[in-house]
Design a protein around this motif. Structure first.
Motif, PDB file in Angstrom:
ATOM      1  N   LEU A   1       0.813  -1.219   0.000  1.00 23.54           N
ATOM      2  CA  LEU A   1       0.000   0.000   0.000  1.00 23.54           C
ATOM      3  C   LEU A   1       0.844   1.264   0.000  1.00 23.54           C
ATOM      4  N   SER A   2       2.005   1.224   0.619  1.00 24.46           N
ATOM      5  CA  SER A   2       2.832   2.423   0.738  1.00 24.46           C
ATOM      6  C   SER A   2       3.686   2.671  -0.503  1.00 24.46           C
ATOM      7  N   SER A   3       3.838   1.653  -1.360  1.00 23.39           N
ATOM      8  CA  SER A   3       4.590   1.822  -2.603  1.00 23.39           C
ATOM      9  C   SER A   3       3.617   2.195  -3.713  1.00 23.39           C
ATOM     10  N   ALA A   4       3.777   3.393  -4.262  1.00 25.37           N
ATOM     11  CA  ALA A   4       2.877   3.832  -5.320  1.00 25.37           C
ATOM     12  C   ALA A   4       2.953   2.918  -6.536  1.00 25.37           C
ATOM     13  N   THR A   5       4.160   2.467  -6.878  1.00 25.94           N
ATOM     14  CA  THR A   5       4.328   1.602  -8.048  1.00 25.94           C
ATOM     15  C   THR A   5       3.632   0.265  -7.853  1.00 25.94           C
ATOM     16  N   LEU A   6       3.906  -0.390  -6.710  1.00 29.43           N
ATOM     17  CA  LEU A   6       3.290  -1.689  -6.448  1.00 29.43           C
ATOM     18  C   LEU A   6       1.778  -1.559  -6.302  1.00 29.43           C
ATOM     19  N   SER A   7       1.346  -0.519  -5.609  1.00 30.62           N
ATOM     20  CA  SER A   7      -0.091  -0.331  -5.386  1.00 30.62           C
ATOM     21  C   SER A   7      -0.831  -0.186  -6.705  1.00 30.62           C
ATOM     22  N   SER A   8      -0.239   0.562  -7.628  1.00 32.30           N
ATOM     23  CA  SER A   8      -0.880   0.763  -8.921  1.00 32.30           C
ATOM     24  C   SER A   8      -0.820  -0.495  -9.774  1.00 32.30           C
ATOM     25  N   ARG A   9       0.363  -1.151  -9.815  1.00 36.28           N
ATOM     26  CA  ARG A   9       0.532  -2.322 -10.675  1.00 36.28           C
ATOM     27  C   ARG A   9      -0.357  -3.487 -10.219  1.00 36.28           C
ATOM     28  N   LEU A  10      -0.530  -3.629  -8.905  1.00 34.44           N
ATOM     29  CA  LEU A  10      -1.292  -4.754  -8.374  1.00 34.44           C
ATOM     30  C   LEU A  10      -2.764  -4.414  -8.136  1.00 34.44           C
ATOM     31  N   HIS A  11      -3.140  -3.177  -8.458  1.00 33.37           N
ATOM     32  CA  HIS A  11      -4.542  -2.742  -8.296  1.00 33.37           C
ATOM     33  C   HIS A  11      -5.021  -2.937  -6.853  1.00 33.37           C
ATOM     34  N   MET A  12      -4.266  -2.383  -5.926  1.00 35.61           N
ATOM     35  CA  MET A  12      -4.572  -2.579  -4.520  1.00 35.61           C
ATOM     36  C   MET A  12      -5.915  -1.972  -4.120  1.00 35.61           C
ATOM     37  N   ALA A  13      -6.353  -0.891  -4.774  1.00 36.94           N
ATOM     38  CA  ALA A  13      -7.642  -0.298  -4.419  1.00 36.94           C
ATOM     39  C   ALA A  13      -8.767  -1.292  -4.673  1.00 36.94           C
ATOM     40  N   GLU A  14      -8.727  -1.980  -5.834  1.00 36.34           N
ATOM     41  CA  GLU A  14      -9.766  -2.949  -6.140  1.00 36.34           C
ATOM     42  C   GLU A  14      -9.698  -4.152  -5.196  1.00 36.34           C
ATOM     43  N   ILE A  15      -8.471  -4.604  -4.893  1.00 36.30           N
ATOM     44  CA  ILE A  15      -8.320  -5.734  -3.977  1.00 36.30           C
ATOM     45  C   ILE A  15      -8.823  -5.359  -2.589  1.00 36.30           C
ATOM     46  N   ALA A  16      -8.555  -4.120  -2.171  1.00 39.75           N
ATOM     47  CA  ALA A  16      -9.038  -3.668  -0.865  1.00 39.75           C
ATOM     48  C   ALA A  16     -10.554  -3.683  -0.805  1.00 39.75           C
ATOM     49  N   LYS A  17     -11.188  -3.262  -1.895  1.00 45.04           N
ATOM     50  CA  LYS A  17     -12.655  -3.241  -1.918  1.00 45.04           C
ATOM     51  C   LYS A  17     -13.222  -4.659  -1.931  1.00 45.04           C
ATOM     52  N   GLU A  18     -12.682  -5.520  -2.791  1.00 45.49           N
ATOM     53  CA  GLU A  18     -13.215  -6.871  -2.934  1.00 45.49           C
ATOM     54  C   GLU A  18     -13.055  -7.690  -1.647  1.00 45.49           C
ATOM     55  N   ASN A  19     -12.023  -7.432  -0.895  1.00 42.89           N
ATOM     56  CA  ASN A  19     -11.738  -8.242   0.298  1.00 42.89           C
ATOM     57  C   ASN A  19     -12.031  -7.505   1.600  1.00 42.89           C
ATOM     58  N   GLU A  20     -12.709  -6.364   1.497  1.00 43.88           N
ATOM     59  CA  GLU A  20     -13.144  -5.604   2.684  1.00 43.88           C
ATOM     60  C   GLU A  20     -11.967  -5.347   3.642  1.00 43.88           C
ATOM     61  N   LEU A  21     -10.864  -4.876   3.059  1.00 41.68           N
ATOM     62  CA  LEU A  21      -9.674  -4.646   3.880  1.00 41.68           C
ATOM     63  C   LEU A  21      -9.889  -3.633   4.996  1.00 41.68           C
ATOM     64  N   PRO A  22     -10.629  -2.539   4.783  1.00 44.78           N
ATOM     65  CA  PRO A  22     -10.841  -1.616   5.912  1.00 44.78           C
ATOM     66  C   PRO A  22     -11.512  -2.309   7.095  1.00 44.78           C
ATOM     67  N   ARG A  23     -12.523  -3.126   6.813  1.00 41.78           N
ATOM     68  CA  ARG A  23     -13.213  -3.811   7.907  1.00 41.78           C
ATOM     69  C   ARG A  23     -12.329  -4.884   8.543  1.00 41.78           C
ATOM     70  N   PHE A  24     -11.532  -5.553   7.713  1.00 43.43           N
ATOM     71  CA  PHE A  24     -10.600  -6.538   8.259  1.00 43.43           C
ATOM     72  C   PHE A  24      -9.612  -5.891   9.223  1.00 43.43           C
ATOM     73  N   LEU A  25      -9.026  -4.757   8.799  1.00 44.02           N
ATOM     74  CA  LEU A  25      -8.051  -4.074   9.658  1.00 44.02           C
ATOM     75  C   LEU A  25      -8.696  -3.582  10.940  1.00 44.02           C
ATOM     76  N   ASP A  26      -9.905  -3.023  10.820  1.00 45.67           N
ATOM     77  CA  ASP A  26     -10.560  -2.488  12.010  1.00 45.67           C
ATOM     78  C   ASP A  26     -10.969  -3.619  12.960  1.00 45.67           C
ATOM     79  N   SER A  27     -11.447  -4.723  12.416  1.00 42.93           N
ATOM     80  CA  SER A  27     -11.819  -5.854  13.268  1.00 42.93           C
ATOM     81  C   SER A  27     -10.600  -6.410  13.997  1.00 42.93           C
TER      82      SER A  27
END
Length: 680
Positions: free
Chosen positions: A586-612
């Motif tokens: 997430l902190s690497s702009a290159t990796l985040s963009s290449r791996l589509h981290m925003a879409e992966i975060a949405k599909e896997n509910e990463l905000p809720r996972f981290l908060d839980s």
């Protein structure tokens, strides 16, 4: 005592028969009588008839009786004396165990008893003063301390070194086989004693016919002073006949086999010493390979083996073992063949005496040690290389299968630390020389078996040093597979099916390494139309996401209890590995963009996972602070520290996640809402 009054001289045969004279010796032999006995034993006929039955009388009188034992070795009937020495070796240690069991009773009998009517020291102060004024030598006077097991074993080995060459028979291997089978169990009891190991290796050298100098002398109170032994008498039962068919080959093979079993026993005795397993070959090799990783100011393993005498002795002894292996023509090909072939009979098992050299097995474990010693001699000491080119598959796969437990039962890691260190060292050597492997279906299956064994070792090994080396070797070998899909499949299989959370944490580390390696390939790619590595796309993360991010609902379900706390603690290494991977991506702009981290975060509910995960950690930490959880203080303190680390890492990941474009996701608010309507 005048000679006429000395029972050893008065009753000399023919005044008594030999059996009666042995009985007289048994009751009258003391350390003071040893010079007299030495003179008596110069009678060759007498010594040939009674020498065999003196050995058990002379051993307890060592080292003073060494000269008499040499008389027995030189002039006694070698066949009878060999059988007597073998008998003593077969019962080696039993006498000491009996003494240990009787010790409490002996102490009680030796304790001073108060006579009726006697009082305390206070009532008889004068008597106490008289005792205190007696010289220490008088108070502590007692029988001399008996020789140690190591001293007795050394003496017996030196006897056999002279006795066996004296036997003149058509089949000397029959005597040799019996002796070797008796020596091994006895040696295993004293293998940690350097003198005993020197003696057994000296015995092999004497029978192999080589003329190498002895090991450098050491300062030791237990060492028996050796003297030049005069010429021996001939074998009274010897016959002038040619050796039997294959006798030379059989004797040579017996010594080869014996050397491998002795090596196994010696290396097993080099237990973990201040986190130095055996010869620490893996750690020393890593220091040679990556000197830049050595911590400044910290003593290296190379320094330890150069400066610490007991560790330096290990190098010296293994060097002696290697010299004997070369003298006995025990080559690497033979060792590899032994290691990888099905198990056979062991030399230390009771079995019929072998008649053919092919009937004599080598020790698999001992062969691994000698093979590694050959490699270490050229790696650390600039000796000429004597190893053939070994391959990962099938050579190293065979070594692993022969040395480590069955991966299906999870027993891998229960082996001795010196053996594990040796196997890992050979693995590192092979991997460093082999840049890739073949990708056919058969080798891929064996390849995965290698990874399973090594990864289980990295999960089960108690030693942190060896655990790290096992993890490093697993990661390196995994990356050698040219098939990305095979590498991804192995990581997925580990995350999905492995019962060990720390091994699942390792799998997250493998994934991180693969992603970083793929990123390097992408940066150096010259053809923009070339296919992207699978780990440089979102495909790998999408495939693994269900096994990387636990269900957020399960993190908070149930009540706080010791069992739920224990489960959470067991999962901490995995949670931290996932959080560190997330933060990197997430902190690497290159990796985040290449791996589509925003879409992966949405599909896997990463905000809720981290908060839980954050809320679960806080609940457990609060329960620890309020003493709501049972358990020892050390466990609660470790748990408290672990929770703090998780919370800090979660907050870092949340901060990085907020910068990857979550604001562009239409369902951002919905993602932060739990199914019960509570906003976390």
């Amino acid at each position: 005592m005048a000679d006429n009054d000395n029972p050893l001289l008065k009753t000399l045969p023919p005044e008594t028969d030999y059996l009666s004279y042995l009985t007289i010796l048994e009751y009258n032999l003391t350390a003071d009588q040893l010079p007299t006995l030495h003179n008596i034993l110069q009678d060759t006929t007498l010594t040939a008839n009674i020498g065999w039955d003196l050995v058990h009388l002379l051993l307890p009188l060592l080292p003073a009786s060494q000269q008499c034992l040499q008389d027995v070795v030189r002039l006694g009937n070698p066949r009878e004396v060999v059988l007597k020495v073998t008998e003593l070796l077969e019962g080696f240690g039993e006498e000491e165990e009996a003494d240990d069991q009787e010790e409490p009773e002996d102490i009680e009998e030796a304790s001073p008893r108060k006579e009726p009517g006697t009082g305390s020291h206070e009532e008889h102060g004068d008597d106490t003063k008289d005792v205190e004024n007696v010289p220490d030598s008088t108070i502590h006077e007692g029988p001399p301390k008996p020789p140690s097991q190591g001293v007795k074993f050394t003496a017996l080995m030196e006897m056999l070194s002279v006795l066996h060459p004296r036997i003149k028979t058509k089949y000397p291997s029959r005597f040799l086989s019996t002796s070797l089978q008796a020596i091994l169990p006895a040696y295993s009891l004293v293998a940690r004693t350097t003198e005993a190991t020197e003696a057994v290796l000296g015995f092999i050298k004497a029978l192999s016919g080589t003329k190498r100098p002895k090991l450098p002398p050491r300062k030791s109170s237990a060492r028996i002073p050796t003297q030049a032994i005069p010429e021996s008498a001939p074998d009274p039962e010897g016959q002038d006949e040619a050796l039997g068919v294959d006798e030379k080959g059989l004797q040579s093979r017996l010594l080869q086999s014996f050397l491998t079993y002795v090596t196994e026993a010696y290396m097993t005795s080099t237990a973990l010493d201040e986190d130095v397993p055996g010869l620490a070959w893996s750690s020393r090799y890593q220091e040679e390979l990556h000197p830049e990783k050595i911590i400044p100011g910290r003593r290296t393993y190379g320094d330890l083996f150069a400066e610490e005498e007991h560790l330096h002795e290990r190098d010296t002894i293994t060097g002696h073992i290697l010299s004997l292996a070369r003298d006995l023509k025990l080559d690497a090909e033979e060792l590899i063949s032994t290691i990888t072939k099905p198990d056979g009979l062991d030399l230390d098992e009771e079995q019929e005496l072998p008649t053919l050299a092919s009937d004599v097995p080598l020790s698999k474990t001992g062969s691994i040690y000698i093979l590694a010693t050959m490699a270490a001699s050229s790696t650390f000491f600039d000796a000429p290389a004597s190893l053939p080119n070994l391959s990962l598959v099938p050579d190293f796969a065979g070594i692993l299968a022969s040395s480590l437990g069955d991966s299906a039962t999870g027993s891998t890691g229960a082996e001795s630390e010196p053996l594990i260190d040796t196997v890992l060292f050979l693995g590192f050597l092979i991997v460093n020389a082999q840049l890739t492997i073949s990708a056919d279906d058969d080798s891929d299956h064996v390849f995965n078996n290698v990874l399973q064994r090594l990864s289980l070792l990295s999960a089960n090994m108690p030693s942190p040093v060896l655990r790290y080396h096992a993890h490093l070797l697993t990661s390196t070998i995994l990356h050698l597979n040219p098939s990305e899909h095979s590498r991804l499949a192995f990581i997925k299989d580990t995350l999905e099916h492995c019962p060990f959370e720390n091994l699942k944490a390792s799998a997250i580390g493998w994934l991180k390494d693969e992603i970083l390696a793929a990123e390097k390939i992408e940066q150096g790619k010259k053809d923009p139309d070339a296919e992207d590595p699978i780990f440089a796309t979102s495909a790998a993360l999408t495939t693994l996401a269900p096994f990387i991010f636990p269900d957020p609902d399960k993190l908070m379900e149930g009540q706080i209890s010791p069992d739920s706390f224990a489960t959470f603690q067991a999962n901490q290494p995995f949670y931290l590995a996932v959080l560190n991977l997330l933060y990197l991506l997430l902190s690497s702009a290159t990796l985040s963009s290449r791996l589509h981290m925003a879409e992966i975060a949405k599909e896997n509910e990463l905000p809720r996972f981290l908060d839980s995960l954050l809320q679960a950690s806080k609940r457990f930490r609060s329960s620890i602070s309020n003493d709501e959880l049972d358990g020892d203080e050390h466990g609660r303190n470790n748990g408290f520290s672990g929770m703090e680390l998780i919370e800090m890492t979660v907050e870092q990941a949340q901060h990085a996640l907020s910068k990857v474009g979550m604001k562009d996701l239409d369902t951002c608010t919905d993602v932060l809402i739990r199914h019960d309507g509570m906003i976390r």
